[in-house]
Design an enzyme around this catalytic site. Sequence first.
Site, PDB file in Angstrom:
ATOM      1  N   ARG A   1       0.834  -1.211   0.000  1.00  0.00           N
ATOM      2  CA  ARG A   1       0.000   0.000   0.000  1.00  0.00           C
ATOM      3  C   ARG A   1       0.863   1.254   0.000  1.00  0.00           C
ATOM      4  O   ARG A   1       0.580   2.219  -0.701  1.00  0.00           O
ATOM      5  CB  ARG A   1      -0.922   0.010   1.228  1.00  0.00           C
TER       6      ARG A   1
ATOM      7  N   GLN B   1      -9.402  10.369   7.459  1.00  0.00           N
ATOM      8  CA  GLN B   1      -9.230   8.977   7.906  1.00  0.00           C
ATOM      9  C   GLN B   1      -8.147   8.304   7.069  1.00  0.00           C
ATOM     10  O   GLN B   1      -7.807   7.154   7.300  1.00  0.00           O
ATOM     11  CB  GLN B   1     -10.551   8.214   7.734  1.00  0.00           C
TER      12      GLN B   1
ATOM     13  N   HIS C   1      -6.414   8.407  11.592  1.00  0.00           N
ATOM     14  CA  HIS C   1      -6.019   6.990  11.591  1.00  0.00           C
ATOM     15  C   HIS C   1      -4.514   6.824  11.410  1.00  0.00           C
ATOM     16  O   HIS C   1      -4.050   5.750  11.037  1.00  0.00           O
ATOM     17  CB  HIS C   1      -6.798   6.221  10.512  1.00  0.00           C
TER      18      HIS C   1
ATOM     19  N   CYS D   1       7.920   1.240  17.156  1.00  0.00           N
ATOM     20  CA  CYS D   1       8.026  -0.006  17.911  1.00  0.00           C
ATOM     21  C   CYS D   1       6.835  -0.118  18.857  1.00  0.00           C
ATOM     22  O   CYS D   1       6.527   0.824  19.588  1.00  0.00           O
ATOM     23  CB  CYS D   1       9.336  -0.045  18.700  1.00  0.00           C
TER      24      CYS D   1
ATOM     25  N   CYS E   1       8.724  -0.064  22.667  1.00  0.00           N
ATOM     26  CA  CYS E   1       9.443   1.097  23.232  1.00  0.00           C
ATOM     27  C   CYS E   1       9.106   2.392  22.500  1.00  0.00           C
ATOM     28  O   CYS E   1       9.608   3.452  22.860  1.00  0.00           O
ATOM     29  CB  CYS E   1      10.958   0.867  23.206  1.00  0.00           C
TER      30      CYS E   1
ATOM     31  N   CYS F   1      14.870  -3.830  20.954  1.00  0.00           N
ATOM     32  CA  CYS F   1      14.415  -3.826  22.355  1.00  0.00           C
ATOM     33  C   CYS F   1      13.613  -5.086  22.681  1.00  0.00           C
ATOM     34  O   CYS F   1      13.216  -5.295  23.819  1.00  0.00           O
ATOM     35  CB  CYS F   1      13.567  -2.579  22.635  1.00  0.00           C
TER      36      CYS F   1
ATOM     37  N   THR G   1     -16.359   9.478   2.142  1.00  0.00           N
ATOM     38  CA  THR G   1     -16.320   8.472   3.212  1.00  0.00           C
ATOM     39  C   THR G   1     -17.683   7.809   3.336  1.00  0.00           C
ATOM     40  O   THR G   1     -18.712   8.478   3.209  1.00  0.00           O
ATOM     41  CB  THR G   1     -15.888   9.062   4.569  1.00  0.00           C
TER      42      THR G   1
ATOM     43  N   ASN H   1     -20.125  12.725  -2.296  1.00  0.00           N
ATOM     44  CA  ASN H   1     -19.890  11.282  -2.387  1.00  0.00           C
ATOM     45  C   ASN H   1     -20.553  10.773  -3.658  1.00  0.00           C
ATOM     46  O   ASN H   1     -21.568  11.302  -4.097  1.00  0.00           O
ATOM     47  CB  ASN H   1     -20.498  10.584  -1.153  1.00  0.00           C
TER      48      ASN H   1
ATOM     49  N   GLU I   1     -22.020   7.940  -3.799  1.00  0.00           N
ATOM     50  CA  GLU I   1     -23.153   7.087  -3.419  1.00  0.00           C
ATOM     51  C   GLU I   1     -23.802   7.574  -2.135  1.00  0.00           C
ATOM     52  O   GLU I   1     -23.205   8.342  -1.384  1.00  0.00           O
ATOM     53  CB  GLU I   1     -22.645   5.655  -3.161  1.00  0.00           C
TER      54      GLU I   1
HETATM   55  P1  OAD Z   1     -14.962   3.356   2.431  1.00  0.00           P
HETATM   56  O1  OAD Z   1     -14.399   2.430   1.420  1.00  0.00           O
HETATM   57  O2  OAD Z   1     -15.760   2.784   3.527  1.00  0.00           O
HETATM   58  O3  OAD Z   1     -15.861   4.451   1.697  1.00  0.00           O
HETATM   59  C1  OAD Z   1     -15.397   5.163   0.585  1.00  0.00           C
HETATM   60  C2  OAD Z   1     -16.493   6.115   0.165  1.00  0.00           C
HETATM   61  O4  OAD Z   1     -15.981   6.936  -0.885  1.00  0.00           O
HETATM   62  C3  OAD Z   1     -17.759   5.439  -0.352  1.00  0.00           C
HETATM   63  O5  OAD Z   1     -18.886   6.015   0.285  1.00  0.00           O
HETATM   64  C4  OAD Z   1     -17.746   5.769  -1.868  1.00  0.00           C
HETATM   65  O6  OAD Z   1     -19.049   5.933  -2.382  1.00  0.00           O
HETATM   66  C5  OAD Z   1     -16.982   7.073  -1.877  1.00  0.00           C
HETATM   67  N1  OAD Z   1     -16.284   7.388  -3.130  1.00  0.00           N
HETATM   68  C6  OAD Z   1     -15.605   6.551  -3.953  1.00  0.00           C
HETATM   69  N2  OAD Z   1     -15.027   7.212  -4.964  1.00  0.00           N
HETATM   70  C7  OAD Z   1     -15.340   8.525  -4.776  1.00  0.00           C
HETATM   71  C8  OAD Z   1     -15.028   9.728  -5.474  1.00  0.00           C
HETATM   72  N3  OAD Z   1     -14.274   9.715  -6.578  1.00  0.00           N
HETATM   73  N4  OAD Z   1     -15.518  10.897  -4.986  1.00  0.00           N
HETATM   74  C9  OAD Z   1     -16.285  10.925  -3.875  1.00  0.00           C
HETATM   75  N5  OAD Z   1     -16.614   9.821  -3.173  1.00  0.00           N
HETATM   76  C10 OAD Z   1     -16.143   8.635  -3.609  1.00  0.00           C
HETATM   77  O7  OAD Z   1     -13.721   4.218   2.979  1.00  0.00           O
HETATM   78  P2  OAD Z   1     -13.642   5.154   4.262  1.00  0.00           P
HETATM   79  O8  OAD Z   1     -14.932   5.810   4.547  1.00  0.00           O
HETATM   80  O9  OAD Z   1     -12.436   5.993   4.087  1.00  0.00           O
HETATM   81  O10 OAD Z   1      -9.917   2.525   8.674  1.00  0.00           O
HETATM   82  O11 OAD Z   1     -13.361   4.075   5.387  1.00  0.00           O
HETATM   83  C11 OAD Z   1     -13.177   4.498   6.708  1.00  0.00           C
HETATM   84  C12 OAD Z   1     -12.159   3.644   7.395  1.00  0.00           C
HETATM   85  O12 OAD Z   1     -12.497   2.263   7.231  1.00  0.00           O
HETATM   86  C13 OAD Z   1     -10.756   3.747   6.829  1.00  0.00           C
HETATM   87  O13 OAD Z   1     -10.034   4.832   7.333  1.00  0.00           O
HETATM   88  C14 OAD Z   1     -10.154   2.462   7.259  1.00  0.00           C
HETATM   89  C15 OAD Z   1     -11.276   1.539   6.899  1.00  0.00           C
HETATM   90  O14 OAD Z   1     -11.303   0.316   7.520  1.00  0.00           O
HETATM   91  C16 OAD Z   1      -8.892   1.861   9.230  1.00  0.00           C
HETATM   92  O15 OAD Z   1      -8.151   1.158   8.571  1.00  0.00           O
HETATM   93  C17 OAD Z   1      -8.769   2.070  10.703  1.00  0.00           C
END
Ligand code: OAD
Length: 235
Positions: free
Chosen positions: A62, A93, A111, A119, A122, A142, A180, A204, A206
């Site tokens: 990644r 996030q 996040h 680590c 430590c 350590c 998100t 968004n 969706e």
């Molecule tokens: P998600 O994959 O849950 O959601 C991504 C969102 O972006 C969806 O609602 C899509 O519809 C939208 N989307 C996709 N392409 C887009 C675009 N070009 N323009 C606008 N919107 C678009 O991802 P996150 O909400 O980031 O946490 O997920 C939240 C957390 O869940 C992440 O930070 C991660 C994950 O598990 C950890 O790893 C702790």
Amino acid sequence: MTRLRRARCILALTGSGISAESGLPTFRGTGGLWHDHRVEELASPAGFARDPVLVWSWYNQRLAAHRRASPNAGHYALAHLETLCADFTLATQNVDSLHKRAGSRNLLELHGNLREARCSSCDARRPLDASGLPLDEIEHECGGRMRPDIVWFGEPLPRGAWLQAERAASRADVILVVGTSAVVYPAAALATRYNASAYVAEINLEETPISAGVDFVLRGPAARELPRIVNALSS
Ligand code: OAD
């Protein structure tokens, strides 16, 4: 637009959708990272304890993708918006560093990020280059293990960043929720649970669980919609 123009304090909350047009996958849905991988294996303390090499191999991939990617027009628009508003906070996030590379300054990485390993025992730190952490250097001198400097499921968010984000949400006139799914807490709570009087706009592709309750919805890609908004504000 009037609410945004008049806003004295803006909070933007972003998720992986804002980086989609930089070529990085989101988490949920078809093609998402959690579609083909198990969260518990790759993003939890228990998964790391079980198989640190598997976890680091995935984060190294990644990280390489993040470094190959470039910020897109959506990231730059938010960096520009910050220069137009005296009290602007960007809570993300994402761990991909694209907001930072786009020039955002008052940035809270809720996040964590993939710029460093630390680590678990430590707290010693080391920067990560594009190739990530060599797999034979996971074990730290350590006796602990180097881990990505990010938040895994079941772990608390970085306290300082979270407190600042809560305060920004409480005083915001406008909250922009961008790319998100708004299903991961506590970050998602910033959108709707701290400030009943803020004007909340969602950008968004969706519908999400918060769509019905927000004041304004823009259904379109962040890299198109954000520059439109910010250009209109600055013209
Ligand atoms: P998600 O994959 O849950 O959601 C991504 C969102 O972006 C969806 O609602 C899509 O519809 C939208 N989307 C996709 N392409 C887009 C675009 N070009 N323009 C606008 N919107 C678009 O991802 P996150 O909400 O980031 O946490 O997920 C939240 C957390 O869940 C992440 O930070 C991660 C994950 O598990 C950890 O790893 C702790």
